[in-house]
Design an enzyme around this catalytic site. Sequence first.
Site, PDB file in Angstrom:
ATOM      1  N   TYR A  37       0.841  -1.193   0.000  1.00  0.00           N
ATOM      2  CA  TYR A  37       0.000   0.000   0.000  1.00  0.00           C
ATOM      3  C   TYR A  37       0.879   1.245   0.000  1.00  0.00           C
ATOM      4  CZ  TYR A  37      -3.627   3.280   1.546  1.00  0.00           C
ATOM      5  OH  TYR A  37      -4.507   4.330   1.633  1.00  0.00           O
TER       6      TYR A  37
ATOM      7  N   ASP B 135      -1.529  15.455   6.663  1.00  0.00           N
ATOM      8  CA  ASP B 135      -2.265  14.738   5.606  1.00  0.00           C
ATOM      9  C   ASP B 135      -3.561  15.478   5.285  1.00  0.00           C
ATOM     10  OD1 ASP B 135      -3.193  12.747   3.906  1.00  0.00           O
ATOM     11  OD2 ASP B 135      -3.851  11.439   5.541  1.00  0.00           O
TER      12      ASP B 135
ATOM     13  N   ASP C 291      -3.187   5.474  -2.601  1.00  0.00           N
ATOM     14  CA  ASP C 291      -4.172   6.413  -2.064  1.00  0.00           C
ATOM     15  C   ASP C 291      -4.064   7.711  -2.868  1.00  0.00           C
ATOM     16  OD1 ASP C 291      -5.506   8.239  -0.452  1.00  0.00           O
ATOM     17  OD2 ASP C 291      -4.263   7.898   1.331  1.00  0.00           O
TER      18      ASP C 291
ATOM     19  N   ASP D 240      -6.204  10.231  -2.459  1.00  0.00           N
ATOM     20  CA  ASP D 240      -7.001  11.225  -1.734  1.00  0.00           C
ATOM     21  C   ASP D 240      -8.301  11.508  -2.500  1.00  0.00           C
ATOM     22  OD1 ASP D 240      -5.085  11.332   0.248  1.00  0.00           O
ATOM     23  OD2 ASP D 240      -4.112  13.129  -0.527  1.00  0.00           O
TER      24      ASP D 240
ATOM     25  N   HIS E 186      -7.297   4.226  -4.830  1.00  0.00           N
ATOM     26  CA  HIS E 186      -8.593   4.529  -4.204  1.00  0.00           C
ATOM     27  C   HIS E 186      -8.774   6.027  -4.131  1.00  0.00           C
ATOM     28  CE1 HIS E 186      -7.199   5.546  -0.094  1.00  0.00           C
ATOM     29  NE2 HIS E 186      -6.478   4.447  -0.081  1.00  0.00           N
TER      30      HIS E 186
ATOM     31  N   GLU F 247     -11.433   9.098  -2.714  1.00  0.00           N
ATOM     32  CA  GLU F 247     -12.387   9.244  -1.609  1.00  0.00           C
ATOM     33  C   GLU F 247     -13.385  10.382  -1.826  1.00  0.00           C
ATOM     34  OE1 GLU F 247      -9.079   9.704   0.949  1.00  0.00           O
ATOM     35  OE2 GLU F 247      -9.518  11.776   1.485  1.00  0.00           O
TER      36      GLU F 247
ATOM     37  N   CYS G  57      -7.405  13.142   7.668  1.00  0.00           N
ATOM     38  CA  CYS G  57      -7.350  11.722   7.981  1.00  0.00           C
ATOM     39  C   CYS G  57      -8.761  11.231   8.257  1.00  0.00           C
ATOM     40  CB  CYS G  57      -6.464  11.487   9.207  1.00  0.00           C
ATOM     41  SG  CYS G  57      -6.721   9.874   9.954  1.00  0.00           S
TER      42      CYS G  57
ATOM     43  N   ARG H  47     -13.431   4.959  -1.963  1.00  0.00           N
ATOM     44  CA  ARG H  47     -13.420   5.088  -0.500  1.00  0.00           C
ATOM     45  C   ARG H  47     -14.553   6.026  -0.118  1.00  0.00           C
ATOM     46  NH1 ARG H  47      -8.586   7.428   3.431  1.00  0.00           N
ATOM     47  NH2 ARG H  47      -9.878   8.927   4.547  1.00  0.00           N
TER      48      ARG H  47
ATOM     49  N   GLU I  42     -14.417   3.851   5.229  1.00  0.00           N
ATOM     50  CA  GLU I  42     -13.485   4.411   6.213  1.00  0.00           C
ATOM     51  C   GLU I  42     -14.142   4.517   7.585  1.00  0.00           C
ATOM     52  OE1 GLU I  42     -10.670   4.632   7.163  1.00  0.00           O
ATOM     53  OE2 GLU I  42      -9.668   6.521   6.670  1.00  0.00           O
TER      54      GLU I  42
ATOM     55  N   ASN J 118      -9.280  -0.785   6.890  1.00  0.00           N
ATOM     56  CA  ASN J 118      -8.119   0.055   7.204  1.00  0.00           C
ATOM     57  C   ASN J 118      -7.764  -0.129   8.679  1.00  0.00           C
ATOM     58  OD1 ASN J 118      -6.282   2.118   7.609  1.00  0.00           O
ATOM     59  ND2 ASN J 118      -7.738   3.784   7.231  1.00  0.00           N
TER      60      ASN J 118
HETATM   61  C1  MIC Z   1      -5.479   5.284   4.967  1.00  0.00           C
HETATM   62  C2  MIC Z   1      -5.088   6.726   4.990  1.00  0.00           C
HETATM   63  O1  MIC Z   1      -5.889   7.413   4.069  1.00  0.00           O
HETATM   64  C3  MIC Z   1      -3.647   6.898   4.528  1.00  0.00           C
HETATM   65  O2  MIC Z   1      -3.367   7.934   3.932  1.00  0.00           O
HETATM   66  O3  MIC Z   1      -2.826   6.038   4.811  1.00  0.00           O
HETATM   67  C4  MIC Z   1      -5.205   7.381   6.398  1.00  0.00           C
HETATM   68  C5  MIC Z   1      -4.416   6.670   7.467  1.00  0.00           C
HETATM   69  C6  MIC Z   1      -4.248   7.444   8.754  1.00  0.00           C
HETATM   70  O4  MIC Z   1      -4.186   8.683   8.735  1.00  0.00           O
HETATM   71  O5  MIC Z   1      -4.104   6.813   9.797  1.00  0.00           O
HETATM   72  C7  MIC Z   1      -6.688   7.533   6.762  1.00  0.00           C
HETATM   73  O6  MIC Z   1      -7.281   8.547   6.397  1.00  0.00           O
HETATM   74  O7  MIC Z   1      -7.232   6.610   7.383  1.00  0.00           O
HETATM   75 MG    MG Z   2      -5.003   8.860   2.995  1.00  0.00          MG
END
Ligand code: MIC
Ligand code: MG
Length: 304
Positions: free
Chosen positions: A48, A62, A89, A91, A116, A118, A126, A161, A191, A213
């Site tokens: 991943y 993030d 990912d 986004d 993926h 979202e 996040c 997602r 999620e 996840n």
């Molecule tokens: C899965 C996720 O999108 C990621 O970017 O890895 C994040 C992981 C995290 O921030 O813990 C998420 O949004 O869950």
């Molecule tokens: Mg992410």
Amino acid sequence: MLYSTLTPARKRELLRERLAGKGLLRFPGAFNPLSARLVEEKGFEGVYVSGAVLSADLGLPDIGLTTLTEVAGRTAQVARMTDLPVLVDVDTGFGEPMNVARTVQTLEDAGVAGIHVEDQVNPKRCGHLDGKQVVDTATAVRRVRAAVDARRDPNLLVMARTDVRGVEGFDAAVDRARRLVDAGADAVFPEAMADLREFEAMCAAVDVPVLANMTEFGKSELFAAEQLESVGVRIVIHPVSLLRIAMGAAERALDALVAEGSLASQVPHMQTRARLYELVDYAGYDRFDSTIFTSTGHADRPAD
Ligand SMILES: C[C@](O)(C(=O)O)[C@H](CC(=O)O)C(=O)O
Ligand SMILES: [Mg+2]
């Protein structure tokens, strides 16, 4: 040597074949290209590439600050290190549906097996934090349709997602997931599910593979592989785990260096030089070198 021995098309085909079968596919997040080799050597089914890791690696939160070019560049580096399928990912897809289309083609070129996208608004956050916002169903559907229409390889896995669970609740998340599957999503990433029962109900509600996840410090309990498999989950990601582990180790080592003035006490915790060379296949490069010298009849170098 130089790695991946399979073409991206073959990796996509293999992922499709595995998803057509049974069982859980485990995709730990690679925090750098070399860690992807470690993931492959340990027998996992996929790698991943996490947006959270990519941002953190650049010292950014993030929240959708990374660019498509940055994500594609890093992802290509990871994908070339492994024969495993890479799921990335993207986004919210980096913009409007036209941008999503470009995102998909750029990542196809980067060698991934799946992406993926979202349904959060921009700036995203996040999925396990409070205060997220999601776009309406029509907008989310357009993102998925753009992704599906843009791929040139029909085997590229387009995963939708949905972040609706944490905003409007579980039933709304199921409705959203169904709409995204109708729009052409090959798989669903629900999620921030609250518990195993929600994963089970989601798996029963859609007839495409569902991803879990297992991010730490989030909203979902860290279920074991057998638990997820028993409720029908087909892919599990551990997106940020290896980065957290590596950064935890780095911090402890720096503390030791400050306290002790040397890293001698930390050597037993380090990956050895020999193991590192094994991972980068140092010996393979040496062999290549000597073969070329031998076959071209280079006079100065003895054949071995
Ligand atoms: C899965 C996720 O999108 C990621 O970017 O890895 C994040 C992981 C995290 O921030 O813990 C998420 O949004 O869950
Ligand atoms: Mg992410």
